[in-house]
Design an enzyme around this catalytic site. Structure first.
Site, PDB file in Angstrom:
ATOM      1  N   SER A  64     -25.185 -13.639 -30.308  1.00 47.13           N
ATOM      2  CA  SER A  64     -23.770 -14.356 -30.443  1.00 47.13           C
ATOM      3  C   SER A  64     -24.922 -15.717 -31.019  1.00 47.13           C
ATOM      4  O   SER A  64     -25.474 -16.070 -31.025  1.00 47.13           O
ATOM      5  CB  SER A  64     -23.186 -14.620 -29.243  1.00 47.13           C
TER       6      SER A  64
HETATM    7  N1  SAM Z   1     -24.234 -12.116 -25.283  1.00 45.93           N
HETATM    8  C1  SAM Z   1     -25.182 -11.213 -25.596  1.00 45.93           C
HETATM    9  C2  SAM Z   1     -26.138 -11.742 -26.693  1.00 45.93           C
HETATM   10  O1  SAM Z   1     -26.566 -13.642 -26.155  1.00 45.93           O
HETATM   11  O2  SAM Z   1     -27.256 -11.562 -27.181  1.00 45.93           O
HETATM   12  C3  SAM Z   1     -24.476 -10.989 -27.061  1.00 45.93           C
HETATM   13  C4  SAM Z   1     -23.421  -9.623 -26.759  1.00 45.93           C
HETATM   14  S1  SAM Z   1     -22.590  -8.960 -28.217  1.00 45.93           S
HETATM   15  C5  SAM Z   1     -22.241  -9.995 -29.028  1.00 45.93           C
HETATM   16  C6  SAM Z   1     -21.748  -7.889 -27.111  1.00 45.93           C
HETATM   17  C7  SAM Z   1     -22.265  -6.375 -26.601  1.00 45.93           C
HETATM   18  O3  SAM Z   1     -21.696  -6.518 -25.493  1.00 45.93           O
HETATM   19  C8  SAM Z   1     -23.185  -5.547 -26.006  1.00 45.93           C
HETATM   20  O4  SAM Z   1     -24.491  -5.473 -26.622  1.00 45.93           O
HETATM   21  C9  SAM Z   1     -21.914  -4.644 -26.084  1.00 45.93           C
HETATM   22  O5  SAM Z   1     -23.403  -4.024 -26.408  1.00 45.93           O
HETATM   23  C10 SAM Z   1     -22.186  -5.155 -24.930  1.00 45.93           C
HETATM   24  N2  SAM Z   1     -20.503  -4.683 -24.198  1.00 45.93           N
HETATM   25  C11 SAM Z   1     -19.790  -3.751 -24.806  1.00 45.93           C
HETATM   26  N3  SAM Z   1     -18.965  -2.847 -24.292  1.00 45.93           N
HETATM   27  C12 SAM Z   1     -19.080  -4.069 -22.972  1.00 45.93           C
HETATM   28  C13 SAM Z   1     -18.992  -2.777 -21.510  1.00 45.93           C
HETATM   29  N4  SAM Z   1     -17.392  -2.406 -21.739  1.00 45.93           N
HETATM   30  N5  SAM Z   1     -19.671  -3.504 -20.781  1.00 45.93           N
HETATM   31  C14 SAM Z   1     -20.748  -3.944 -20.831  1.00 45.93           C
HETATM   32  N6  SAM Z   1     -20.766  -4.419 -21.962  1.00 45.93           N
HETATM   33  C15 SAM Z   1     -20.362  -3.736 -23.295  1.00 45.93           C
END
Ligand code: SAM
Length: 226
Positions: A64
């Site tokens: 992000s």
């Molecule tokens: N906070 C992270 C960082 O600092 O890199 C960025 C996260 S990215 C925007 C969103 C993440 O949520 C992705 O890695 C995606 O695979 C994960 N995600 C989406 N749906 C999910 C779920 N139901 N459970 C766990 N992770 C999930």
């Protein structure tokens, strides 16, 4: 770029992207001035590690934008004593920021490749207060609940009810919520002592999808929920 260049870029990020946009929590600013965001992206992108935007981390996911990390973390009002649930480990950068500011982080990621990579890096960086789980985080983490703070770093069609249940009294939750994919409102929820919920809207945002039982279907062509 060398170590000093990264240090300078990080300082500029804190001043120009965070402080000027109203982030005030001094401990958070100090932590974001110290933790190397460039370490959480692949080598070819490291020179962009302090840019004012998200960056790709593989598997169609992103780390992000620094301001969004700061805004969401500040909204959690961490004092250092909290057990925090993070949904969407991704690169692990937000996880590291949380680990610096709370007692324990329970982080869930649904993509094995990302979780394994983030875990390895966070281990190398010697964060010892993080529990990792490969699962659909839209169901929360019942065995570890309740949580004083919950952060969801992917966009949900609606607030997952299991997460509300797993939030401790006086707990704070931040989550991007939007009825169409790719456009959300960043929402802060506070659970009062009597278990009623107050809602505050923190503004518009754009996150990748929360995929799962209380999120979106994994089929990108469908706009329906699971
Ligand atoms: N906070 C992270 C960082 O600092 O890199 C960025 C996260 S990215 C925007 C969103 C993440 O949520 C992705 O890695 C995606 O695979 C994960 N995600 C989406 N749906 C999910 C779920 N139901 N459970 C766990 N992770 C999930």
């Amino acid at each position: 770029m060398n170590k000093n260049d990264y240090h300078l870029s990080r300082r500029q990020m804190v001043v120009q992207q965070l402080e000027t946009r109203g982030i005030k929590d001094q401990k958070l600013l100090e932590v974001m001035n110290r933790v190397g965001r460039h370490l959480f992206v692949e080598e070819a992108l490291q020179s962009q590690g302090y840019a004012d935007n998200p960056l790709p981390i593989g598997e169609n996911q992103t780390i992000s934008q620094p301001y969004i990390v700061a805004l969401m973390t500040e909204a959690l009002e961490l004092t250092g004593k909290e057990k925090v649930l993070e949904i969407g480990t991704g690169s692990g950068y937000q996880t590291a920021i949380l680990a610096e500011l709370c007692y324990k982080v329970c982080t869930i990621e649904r993509i094995r490749f990302l979780l394994t990579k983030a875990r390895k890096l966070l281990d190398e960086l010697q964060y010892y207060n993080i529990l990792f789980r490969l699962a659909d985080g839209s169901f929360g983490w019942k065995e570890e609940a309740p949580f004083e703070a919950i952060i969801v770093t992917a966009g949900a069609p609606a607030i997952p009810q299991p997460l509300i249940k797993q939030l401790a009294p006086l707990g704070r939750m931040v989550i991007p919520v939007g009825e169409s994919r790719g456009s959300q409102t960043l929402v802060k929820l506070v659970k009062k002592k009597d278990n009623s919920i107050s809602r505050f809207d923190l503004g518009g945002c754009r996150f990748v999808d929360l995929i799962g039982g209380h999120g979106w279907s994994s089929d990108n062509n469908k706009s329906s929920r699971w």
